[in-house]
Design a protein around this motif. Structure first.
Motif, mmCIF file in Angstrom:
data_model
loop_
_atom_site.group_PDB
_atom_site.id
_atom_site.type_symbol
_atom_site.label_atom_id
_atom_site.label_comp_id
_atom_site.label_asym_id
_atom_site.label_seq_id
_atom_site.Cartn_x
_atom_site.Cartn_y
_atom_site.Cartn_z
ATOM 1 N N LEU A 1 7.907 3.684 -34.770
ATOM 2 C CA LEU A 1 7.386 4.044 -33.448
ATOM 3 C C LEU A 1 6.179 3.166 -33.120
ATOM 4 C CD1 LEU A 1 7.465 7.968 -33.418
ATOM 5 C CD2 LEU A 1 8.711 6.444 -31.855
ATOM 6 N N THR B 1 10.964 1.407 -30.556
ATOM 7 C CA THR B 1 11.351 1.925 -31.865
ATOM 8 C C THR B 1 12.405 1.009 -32.471
ATOM 9 O OG1 THR B 1 12.337 3.809 -33.051
ATOM 10 C CG2 THR B 1 13.081 3.448 -30.801
ATOM 11 N N PRO C 1 16.792 3.199 -35.052
ATOM 12 C CA PRO C 1 15.954 3.492 -33.879
ATOM 13 C C PRO C 1 15.997 4.981 -33.543
ATOM 14 C CG PRO C 1 17.204 1.488 -33.508
ATOM 15 C CD PRO C 1 17.712 2.065 -34.793
#
Length: 559
Positions: free
Chosen positions: A516, A527, A537
């Motif tokens: 993140l 991400t 992700p």
């Protein structure tokens, strides 16, 4: 072949079906590593006589405190304590917490002898206040003892072990409860599918995990328990965690997709363990147990001590008849529908997240620290609201209605140690997750891939307090944190880039990408895969933020 030479406490008819004397008669091994391998392989498991000799040797070698009651003490006190009562009519000591004496193929005389020995132990160990495992230990040892006095001495040596690195049995309610919490933490990390099932079918999952010692010390049939005890005497307490985790894995495998057999999953597991011989042999149970790559003994000790500290802070140190476990009812009811409100997650979703956090914090209730809708879209304000709180929970909702986040183990004020530069901190308890469109959690890569590292050889658990923490007189406050990266020989720093914060960005996970990344205006984020969590992700790789929340963990007693 001569039949095994059972003593006068054993029901020979039952034992002939349970154990055959097929194995070797002697053990010449003295090297600890070789003894460990022989125990795991069941070298003395097929010989009743040899198992008895090995037990006597292993217990004799336990380092004990100077004054440890021996067989002569038992001979001196048993008459005064038992009096004219028959063994079967004797009450059990309070410290066994109403645990029944497992039969383990003992005859009535043997079952009565167990009661006599337990009462004499209670007389000699007034400091033992809670030890529900002891009836099973004494019942098994009685098989391999020449008389009651020898069994008493062996049990006393197990209780009197004074090697701080060699914990054998819990002897207080505090130690027992913290072991239950530690087991719950290990289930959460090593048996995620089973944990998910427990959360789904039980109102309070910790009440299920509080039963873990009963599975081993009481519910397991004699053939299985004796094999566990073989290895336990050589390797210690960590073996118990391994076997209990293996039991839960087998239970999940057998019961997944099937309707529950009763209204209580706790009772279903007990029934499964009692009947485990129908589906799992002792060898398969141990094979599964040792296939689980647990943390080092040092790391588990640190986790246990952290759990003990949390219980002490909440005043849970003894089992009180009127409020037994009542303080723990918050564990899975921590997220109350009537007083919980989030712009990002529902009550159910927050309860799911709460089931993932370490047990010592699952005792707490969620406390909203920061909401972008209330406090504005400012990373500076985010830090201001979060500093002083440890751990925290980060929740993000994108403009595409995707929801993801992270559990962050360390106070955000730690970022100030880097002098304004972006530097990583935190511990291996951090994890990242997504909730929408589907639920997925990613933990520290080392948990699933321990081959990436090996524990640092130093066994000293104590370390200086972090610079920004006040120094405390409590030794637990000076402990190095559980899963601190410095405890492991990692191939590179990318496997320990847990969390970082600067004026312009917040980062969770690093190495090859970031799990993140959020900008300073809490407006945009991205991400991707990172080495620390080995994650996919968590949402669209580049996203716009609709809302950000940070949650802390509040002790219910402080509200």
């Amino acid at each position: 072949m001569d039949p095994p030479g059972y003593n006068c406490f054993v029901d020979r008819d039952k034992m002939d079906a349970a154990v055959q004397d097929l194995g070797p008669k002697e053990l010449s091994c003295t090297e600890p590593q070789e003894l460990k391998q022989l125990a795991r392989q069941g070298y003395w498991a097929r010989s009743y006589a040899l198992r008895g000799k090995v037990y006597q040797r292993l217990i004799r070698d336990i380092p004990c405190r100077t004054v440890t009651p021996d067989a002569s003490v038992y001979s001196d006190i048993v008459g005064k304590i038992v009096g004219k009562h028959s063994g079967s009519s004797l009450p059990l000591p309070e410290f066994v917490d109403n645990t029944q004496v497992p039969s383990y193929c003992l005859n009535p005389r043997g079952e009565g002898a167990v009661r006599k020995i337990l009462l004499c132990i209670a007389n000699q160990f007034p400091d033992v206040s809670f030890c529900p495992a002891l009836p099973a230990v004494v019942a098994l040892l009685l098989h391999y003892s020449a008389d009651e006095a020898q069994c008493f001495e062996n049990a006393c040596r197990i209780l009197a072990c004074n090697d701080p690195s060699r914990k054998l049995v819990d002897q207080s309610f505090l130690a027992f409860e913290s072991s239950c919490m530690t087991f719950g933490d290990l289930v959460n990390k090593y048996c995620q599918a089973a944990h998910k099932l427990m959360v789904a079918v039980s109102e309070d999952v910790l009440q299920v995990y509080a039963d873990w010692q009963r599975w081993l010390f009481g519910e397991l049939p004699l053939s299985h328990f004796a094999r566990v005890f073989d290895v336990f005497l050589v390797e210690g307490y960590k073996v118990l965690y391994r076997v209990a985790l293996a039991i839960l894995k087998f239970f999940h495998k057998v019961r997944a997709g099937q309707p529950p057999e009763s209204d209580s999953v706790k009772q279903d597991i007990r029934t499964f363990v009692r009947d485990i011989a129908k589906t799992v042999s002792p060898e398969k149970l141990l094979e599964k147990a040792f296939a689980i790559r647990l943390f080092s003994r040092k790391e588990i000790q640190l986790l246990q001590m952290a759990n003990e500290k949390a219980l002490k802070q909440k005043g849970i140190t003894v089992k009180q008849k009127s409020v037994s476990l009542s303080k723990r009812q918050f564990v899975h009811l921590a997220v109350h529908a009537e007083n919980f409100h989030s712009e990002i997650v529902s009550v159910k979703e927050m309860r799911d997240i709460w089931s993932w956090v370490p047990e010592r914090f699952a005792l707490c209730q969620p406390l909203l620290l920061f909401s972008s809708l209330q406090h504005g879209y400012s990373l500076t304000r985010f830090y201001l609201q979060c500093e002083g709180h440890e751990p925290t929970l980060l929740l993000i909702k994108t403009t595409q209605k995707e929801v993801c986040g992270a559990y962050l183990s360390t106070d955000w004020s730690e970022r100030n140690k880097f002098g304004g530069k972006v530097g990583f901190f935190g511990t291996g308890e951090c994890f990242v997750f997504r909730l929408q469109p589907e639920v997925q959690r990613y933990e520290w890569v080392v948990i699933k891939h321990p081959e990436l590292t090996k524990p640092v050889s130093s066994e000293a658990p104590a370390a200086p307090s972090p610079p920004c923490r006040p120094v405390s007189s409590d030794p637990a406050d000076r402990l190095s944190p559980f899963l601190a990266a410095r405890h492991f020989n990692l191939p590179s720093k990318t496997e320990s880039m847990f969390m970082a914060g600067g004026n312009d960005c917040l980062i969770v996970g690093g190495g090859g990408g970031q799990a993140l990344y959020i900008d300073g205006d809490l407006n945009r984020g991205r991400t991707g895969h990172c080495d620390t969590f080995n994650n996919q992700p968590l949402c669209s790789e580049n996203f716009l933020i609709a809302a950000v929340e940070a949650w802390g963990f509040q002790d219910p007693d402080t509200q």
